[in-house]
Scaffold this active site. Structure first.
Site, mmCIF file in Angstrom:
data_model
loop_
_atom_site.group_PDB
_atom_site.id
_atom_site.type_symbol
_atom_site.label_atom_id
_atom_site.label_comp_id
_atom_site.label_asym_id
_atom_site.label_seq_id
_atom_site.Cartn_x
_atom_site.Cartn_y
_atom_site.Cartn_z
ATOM 1 N N LYS A 22 0.758 -1.194 -0.089
ATOM 2 C CA LYS A 22 -0.035 0.189 0.014
ATOM 3 C C LYS A 22 0.719 1.507 -0.071
ATOM 4 C CE LYS A 22 -1.937 1.571 4.036
ATOM 5 N NZ LYS A 22 -1.493 2.880 4.347
ATOM 6 N N ASN A 23 1.836 1.251 0.786
ATOM 7 C CA ASN A 23 2.696 2.509 0.931
ATOM 8 C C ASN A 23 3.684 2.615 0.035
ATOM 9 O OD1 ASN A 23 1.016 2.712 3.072
ATOM 10 N ND2 ASN A 23 2.727 2.297 4.806
ATOM 11 N N CYS A 116 -5.064 12.321 13.140
ATOM 12 C CA CYS A 116 -5.225 11.030 13.180
ATOM 13 C C CYS A 116 -5.656 10.541 14.435
ATOM 14 C CB CYS A 116 -4.381 10.002 12.194
ATOM 15 S SG CYS A 116 -2.868 9.768 13.244
ATOM 16 N N ARG A 121 0.260 14.949 13.164
ATOM 17 C CA ARG A 121 0.827 14.667 12.081
ATOM 18 C C ARG A 121 0.778 15.783 11.089
ATOM 19 N NH1 ARG A 121 -1.106 8.674 10.015
ATOM 20 N NH2 ARG A 121 0.935 9.125 8.800
ATOM 21 N N ASP A 307 4.667 0.926 12.148
ATOM 22 C CA ASP A 307 3.575 0.174 11.605
ATOM 23 C C ASP A 307 3.726 -1.201 12.198
ATOM 24 O OD1 ASP A 307 3.515 1.828 8.447
ATOM 25 O OD2 ASP A 307 3.081 2.469 10.345
ATOM 26 N N ARG A 399 -8.605 -0.277 5.038
ATOM 27 C CA ARG A 399 -7.876 0.608 4.415
ATOM 28 C C ARG A 399 -6.402 0.119 4.122
ATOM 29 N NH1 ARG A 399 -6.827 5.967 7.565
ATOM 30 N NH2 ARG A 399 -5.530 5.964 5.577
HETATM 31 C C1 EPZ Z 1 4.033 7.132 6.304
HETATM 32 O O1 EPZ Z 1 3.513 8.006 6.838
HETATM 33 C C2 EPZ Z 1 3.174 5.838 6.231
HETATM 34 N N1 EPZ Z 1 2.299 6.188 5.523
HETATM 35 C C3 EPZ Z 1 2.511 5.333 7.922
HETATM 36 O O2 EPZ Z 1 1.968 4.333 7.701
HETATM 37 C C4 EPZ Z 1 3.909 5.128 8.685
HETATM 38 O O3 EPZ Z 1 3.565 5.128 10.012
HETATM 39 C C5 EPZ Z 1 4.939 6.566 8.659
HETATM 40 O O4 EPZ Z 1 5.305 6.680 7.123
HETATM 41 C C6 EPZ Z 1 6.207 6.302 9.475
HETATM 42 O O5 EPZ Z 1 7.006 5.222 8.906
HETATM 43 C C7 EPZ Z 1 2.300 5.945 4.109
HETATM 44 O O6 EPZ Z 1 3.255 5.856 3.527
HETATM 45 C C8 EPZ Z 1 1.097 6.181 3.117
HETATM 46 P P1 EPZ Z 1 6.294 10.331 8.369
HETATM 47 P P2 EPZ Z 1 4.060 9.826 6.942
HETATM 48 O O7 EPZ Z 1 6.151 11.695 7.520
HETATM 49 O O8 EPZ Z 1 4.785 9.714 5.587
HETATM 50 C C9 EPZ Z 1 6.592 13.642 11.589
HETATM 51 C C10 EPZ Z 1 0.389 3.002 7.632
HETATM 52 O O9 EPZ Z 1 -0.278 2.125 8.596
HETATM 53 N N2 EPZ Z 1 6.344 14.693 10.654
HETATM 54 O O10 EPZ Z 1 7.392 9.598 7.874
HETATM 55 O O11 EPZ Z 1 2.868 10.419 6.986
HETATM 56 C C11 EPZ Z 1 5.187 12.800 11.866
HETATM 57 O O12 EPZ Z 1 4.267 13.564 12.794
HETATM 58 C C12 EPZ Z 1 0.589 4.244 7.922
HETATM 59 O O13 EPZ Z 1 0.310 2.472 6.532
HETATM 60 C C13 EPZ Z 1 6.317 15.948 10.780
HETATM 61 O O14 EPZ Z 1 6.633 16.275 12.021
HETATM 62 O O15 EPZ Z 1 4.978 9.646 8.154
HETATM 63 C C14 EPZ Z 1 5.680 11.648 12.471
HETATM 64 O O16 EPZ Z 1 5.961 11.806 13.974
HETATM 65 C C15 EPZ Z 1 0.215 4.713 9.379
HETATM 66 N N3 EPZ Z 1 6.058 16.930 9.932
HETATM 67 C C16 EPZ Z 1 7.032 11.607 11.904
HETATM 68 O O17 EPZ Z 1 7.383 12.686 11.353
HETATM 69 C C17 EPZ Z 1 5.987 16.563 8.596
HETATM 70 O O18 EPZ Z 1 5.931 17.476 7.690
HETATM 71 C C18 EPZ Z 1 7.285 10.568 10.670
HETATM 72 O O19 EPZ Z 1 6.192 10.824 9.734
HETATM 73 C C19 EPZ Z 1 5.926 15.162 8.482
HETATM 74 C C20 EPZ Z 1 6.002 14.215 9.241
#
Ligand code: EPZ
Length: 422
Positions: A22-23, A116, A121, A307, A399
């Protein structure tokens, strides 16, 4: 709304194959917007999230056509450059249309994603990275308005991400490939999803060095060819099925997977004393003896994936001792704890650390899904629990997992999907 009714205890046994990731599929679907042509993506899982993104792409005017697990995206015309709140609020990954729309058309208007169940996020890293590429970004009534600088395209730049972010790396990378000149993206996320996106972009004619490392160097080009790519197996789905072995006291083999993606999880299973066999493209885990206590700390790839935290917690609930799971990626990714406690799990929360004392038996009870991975953890625990468990709000699990009840039933689970009684 639908729910699962699960009868336990059942030790899940047998062999299962993962679907496409998915990701990985989601950002690659967005990458199709970069090219004036018809892109083809193979092994795309049929999930709520991929269907949501197809609706977003259709709203933009790109035409999507699914043929089995192959998705064709015709992005020759993309007359609309606005991704509406109604769709973005249901799936925050829609934000990854921002970079491609901006890079190719010079304008994009994408709703700010909401939070969420376990945290705000934010998307500040996405926006800061695009501004480093000279994009003009305004926030307007809940929408992100992004434009090229006056009189020119995006310009390559040096970008250092404050923290490792999968989505920010993907969005900024997809903008940089069409920017004028060179960009260097430091502290880029190294998740296999990012690596596959970069490989797909190179196949479109993008110039990217350092793929798989945390420093991506991009030489901008004027235009890209359509995407032609096969989505790899879903590493989180593979991990979820493998975790069913210690979670239910069974023995699981996952075929057609990429063992390298599972190193951190297998390290935890090894430390828990589980017997395993790792082949070229399969993994077998024997969970028939209770897992010894483990210490899990989530981290960006190649560390232990956040995850997988909920699913391994379900396994720890039945382990022989006291385990700890430390969540370092999100503020509060423990919404599954209260539900696991309802099944008799002994879990104490101490800030971002969950301390789990294994119990002999879990008991069936009504529980509620709160997010994709929490719901898969509840289903695993429900298979192990004595008696009947109902898992409500299973739209969360749909999802991220395709027909999960059929595949778990193939491993011996007694699980049915039904309408929630009024
Ligand atoms: C991706 O989300 C995945 N989703 C998530 O999987 C996964 O949990 C996450 O990466 C971490 O591995 C998809 O790929 C569609 P991040 P993403 O930006 O990109 C902070 C699932 O279950 N952050 O790597 O949104 C954020 O709050 C989902 O399949 C900022 O502060 O995650 C988090 O603490 C759930 N500012 C950390 O970084 C930003 O602009 C990592 O988030 C962006 C993120």
């Amino acid at each position: 709304m639908e729910r699962f009714v699960v009868e336990g205890p059942v030790a899940l046994r047998g062999s299962v194959e993962p679907g496409g990731s998915k990701n990985t599929a989601l950002p690659l679907m967005c990458a199709a917007l970069l090219a004036e042509g018809v892109s083809e993506l193979r092994n795309v899982p049929d999930l709520r999230d991929t269907r949501t993104l197809i609706r977003v792409l259709d709203t933009l005017g790109a035409k999507c056509e699914r043929d089995g697990s192959t998705l064709r995206i015709d992005a020759r015309e993309v007359p609309v450059r606005e991704a509406p709140y109604e769709l973005v609020k249901t799936m925050r990954a829609s934000i990854t249309v921002l970079g491609p729309l901006l890079a190719r058309f010079g304008e994009a208007r994408v709703s700010m994603p909401g939070g969420c169940a376990w945290g705000p996020r934010p998307v500040d890293l996405h926006l800061e990275g695009l501004e480093r590429l000279s994009a003009c970004i305004d926030l307007d009534h809940g929408y992100i308005d992004a434009k090229w600088p006056k009189g020119s395209r995006l310009k390559g730049a040096e970008i250092s991400f404050r923290i490792s972010s999968v989505g920010a790396t993907e969005n900024v990378l997809m903008a940089a490939v069409l920017a004028e000149g060179k960009s260097v993206l430091r502290n880029s996320a190294r998740e296999p999803d990012v690596t596959s996106l970069a490989e797909g972009l190179v196949g479109m004619g993008a110039k990217i060095e350092g793929i798989g490392t945390s420093t991506l160097t991009v030489e901008g080009v004027d235009a890209l060819q359509p995407l032609n790519f096969e989505v790899p197996p879903d590493r989180i789905e593979v991990g979820t099925f493998l975790t069913a072995a210690p979670a239910t006291g069974g023995e699981i083999t996952v075929t057609n997977c990429i063992p390298d993606h599972q190193s951190a999880l297998l390290e935890v299973f090894r430390s828990g004393g589980l017997d395993m066999e790792v082949g070229e493209n399969y993994i077998r885990v024997d969970g028939r003896r209770p897992m010894n206590p483990v210490e899990v700390v989530t981290a960006p790839y190649p560390g232990f994936p956040t995850d997988m935290q909920a699913q391994v917690m379900a396994a720890c609930a039945r382990s022989a001792g006291v385990s700890t799971l430390t969540e370092t990626i999100y503020l509060d990714r423990f919404t599954h704890v209260a539900e696991l406690r309802r099944l008799g799990a002994k879990i104490r929360l101490d800030g971002n650390v969950a301390v789990v004392t294994g119990v002999e038996k879990l008991q069936g009870a009504p529980v509620m899904a709160t997010d994709i991975r929490a719901s898969s953890a509840l289903v695993l625990a429900a298979c192990a629990a004595q008696g009947v468990t109902t898992v409500s709000r299973i739209y969360h699990i749909d999802r991220g997992y395709e027909r999960i009840e059929q595949r778990l039933a193939g491993l011996g689970a007694r699980i049915v999907r039904e309408e929630e009684p009024d």
